[in-house]
Scaffold this active site. Structure first.
Site, PDB file in Angstrom:
ATOM      1  N   GLU A 179       0.820  -1.215   0.000  1.00 37.75           N
ATOM      2  CA  GLU A 179       0.000   0.000   0.000  1.00 37.75           C
ATOM      3  C   GLU A 179       0.851   1.260   0.000  1.00 37.75           C
ATOM      4  O   GLU A 179       0.508   2.259  -0.638  1.00 37.75           O
ATOM      5  CB  GLU A 179      -0.969  -0.025   1.182  1.00 37.75           C
ATOM      6  CG  GLU A 179      -2.093  -1.039   0.960  1.00 37.75           C
ATOM      7  CD  GLU A 179      -2.960  -1.232   2.183  1.00 37.75           C
ATOM      8  OE1 GLU A 179      -4.181  -1.042   2.053  1.00 37.75           O
ATOM      9  OE2 GLU A 179      -2.430  -1.573   3.257  1.00 37.75           O
ATOM     10  N   GLU A 212      -3.881  -9.853   3.327  1.00 33.72           N
ATOM     11  CA  GLU A 212      -4.661  -9.600   4.551  1.00 33.72           C
ATOM     12  C   GLU A 212      -5.783 -10.607   4.784  1.00 33.72           C
ATOM     13  O   GLU A 212      -6.097 -10.936   5.922  1.00 33.72           O
ATOM     14  CB  GLU A 212      -5.276  -8.186   4.509  1.00 33.72           C
ATOM     15  CG  GLU A 212      -4.284  -7.048   4.650  1.00 33.72           C
ATOM     16  CD  GLU A 212      -3.686  -6.604   3.319  1.00 33.72           C
ATOM     17  OE1 GLU A 212      -3.755  -7.385   2.351  1.00 33.72           O
ATOM     18  OE2 GLU A 212      -3.149  -5.492   3.258  1.00 33.72           O
TER      19      GLU A 212
END
Lengths: 244, 225
Positions: free
Chosen positions: B122, B142
């Site tokens: 990210e 995730e």
């Protein structure tokens, strides 16, 4: 509960609902309203159903609309029929359970519109795609042009729509129209494996993933960013916040 | 604690380098985020023309750790902070930090090596341009922990990959190598491992020429960075 509505058949395999387009031999869609949305909603919203595979019964996904149907004398008459079809496609697109298309054989016109409303698409090596409407002097009627442009970009969408020609699985993969080419020849087994692996991750994380990505197509970054954070926080609390 | 621990800044000519230095894999802990914030406060006061992020070690970043998330978000929440407030002081703050990096008035280059996953990816996505080494592996894993992307990965991936491939990327949690990442458009260029940092800095020097400053800024604005 009926297991057939219009040209769609419903089957269940444990947690996965399998919707088969069933109008042999080429699964031509008889009308823009090719299934009753109330019935489809009933099938899909059952608690134990966590994912959907959409496929064609037999050799092909769908060769598109049955053109012999189109004999409207008044263009206003067809609007409500198209709206019903669009409503069904919108329902698939916004659904927070994964809807994955398994495509074999031909996937043309209205059939491709149906596939484009799914979250992901996998096809066999021999699959064939296209929007042939312009050959008949018409255009796709279930937002196919719009969804195609979003997936493959403006220029490729225009080429496909304006030439009305078909293309193969390799091109579909290059364009990003399909997520992958699998051994889907007369079998939904590869796609079932993929969707089962996804569904194993749990209902909430999966539905939040879908919501996060569906939300992302927007100019309001701040709002969508906050929504993502809220979903993240909710999952952390669910995973780690309990008393142990 | 030396001032080179966690995250530190080096400036040469008009190029700033933010170096991730928390071996072995630059986990994004609470310290990491607060160091990054401090470094960024210095960066905005500099007269530079480009910024490069790279790792001092083998991996760019293996992402956040669950303990860190528990400390920063879950603890305050369970201690009565209120859901939105706990979010604002942790997750939302991190998102704002990454967005601030993306919107700096000059090009930001991510030079990615080794593992670049989760919030490490990210951070890379918040850079305007990404180059990576051949051995780089990227992913949003995730979901293996029952979570989703926490720093606007879903938004930035959707912009680059489109809806279906972004969904597949996040919902399967699978890794992609440098070749696939480049094909998907996640990466601008793949280089040999040993050329990664020199190449990134060379690119930054090209952008950083003083005469280009205003044009660079306007180009970024036009592209809605």
């Amino acid at each position: 509960m009926t297991d057939k509505s219009g040209c769609l058949k419903w089957e269940e395999s444990d947690r996965i609902g399998i919707i088969k387009i069933s109008m042999p031999p080429k699964n031509l869609l008889p009308s823009p309203e090719f299934a009753e949305i109330g019935v489809v909603r009933e099938w899909i919203s059952q608690k134990h159903i966590r994912g959907i595979v959409l496929t064609g019964e037999g050799r092909h996904f769908s060769a598109g609309a049955d053109l012999s149907y189109f004999n409207f004398t008044n263009s206003k008459d067809c609007i409500s029929e198209f709206n019903a079809g669009k409503e069904l496609l919108d329902y698939f697109e916004k659904l927070e359970k994964p809807v994955v298309a398994s495509i074999d054989g031909v996937c043309l016109g209205g059939g491709l519109e149906l596939a484009l409303a799914c979250h992901m698409r996998y096809c066999s090596e021999r699959a064939v795609f296209g929007f042939p409407e312009i050959n008949h002097g018409i255009i796709p009627g279930l937002c196919g042009a719009e969804r195609l442009a979003k997936v493959v970009g403006r220029s490729h969408a225009l080429e496909i729509l304006l030439t009305g020609s078909t293309f193969n699985s390799q091109k579909a993969l290059k364009l990003g129209l399909v997520n992958g080419i699998v051994d889907a020849s007369s079998s939904i087994k590869p796609v079932m494996e993929i969707i089962n692996r996804i569904v194993d991750f749990g209902e909430k994380p999966v539905s939040y993933c879908i919501r996060a990505v569906n939300n992302s197509n927007t100019k309001d970054f701040a709002y969508v960013s906050l929504e993502e954070s809220k979903m993240f926080g909710d999952l952390v609390i669910g995973q780690y916040g309990g008393f142990s | 604690m030396t001032d080179k621990e966690g995250v530190y800044l080096e400036v040469k000519d008009r190029v700033g380098c933010i170096i991730l230095n928390a071996p072995p894999d630059n986990r994004m802990t609470r310290h990491f985020f607060s160091n990054l914030e401090k470094v960024l406060e210095k960066v905005v006061r500099l007269d530079i023309g480009a910024l490069v992020f790279y790792s001092s070690g083998r991996h760019f970043s293996a992402g956040a750790d669950v303990e860190g998330i528990k400390q920063r978000f879950l603890e305050p929440y369970l201690n009565g902070s209120g859901f939105e407030k706990a979010l604002e002081q942790s997750i939302v703050k991190d998102c704002a930090l990454f967005s601030a990096i993306e919107a700096l008035p000059f090009p930001v280059i991510g030079a990615l090596s080794g593992l670049c996953v989760g919030s490490g990816l990210e951070l890379a996505l918040a850079c305007n341009i990404r180059i990576c080494s051949k051995d780089c592996l990227m992913g949003s894993p995730e979901i293996n922990w029952g979570l989703i992307t926490g720093c606007n990965g879903s938004l930035r991936l959707e912009r680059i990959l489109g809806k279906s491939r972004a969904l597949e990327f996040i919902i399967t949690g699978e890794m992609v190598n440098s070749t696939k990442a480049s094909e998907m458009g996640l990466i601008n260029t793949v280089v040999d491992n040993k050329n990664l940092i020199p190449r990134a800095i060379k690119l930054a020097q090209l952008f950083a020429e003083k005469e280009r400053a205003e044009a660079n800024y306007l180009i970024k604005k036009a592209l809605a960075f």
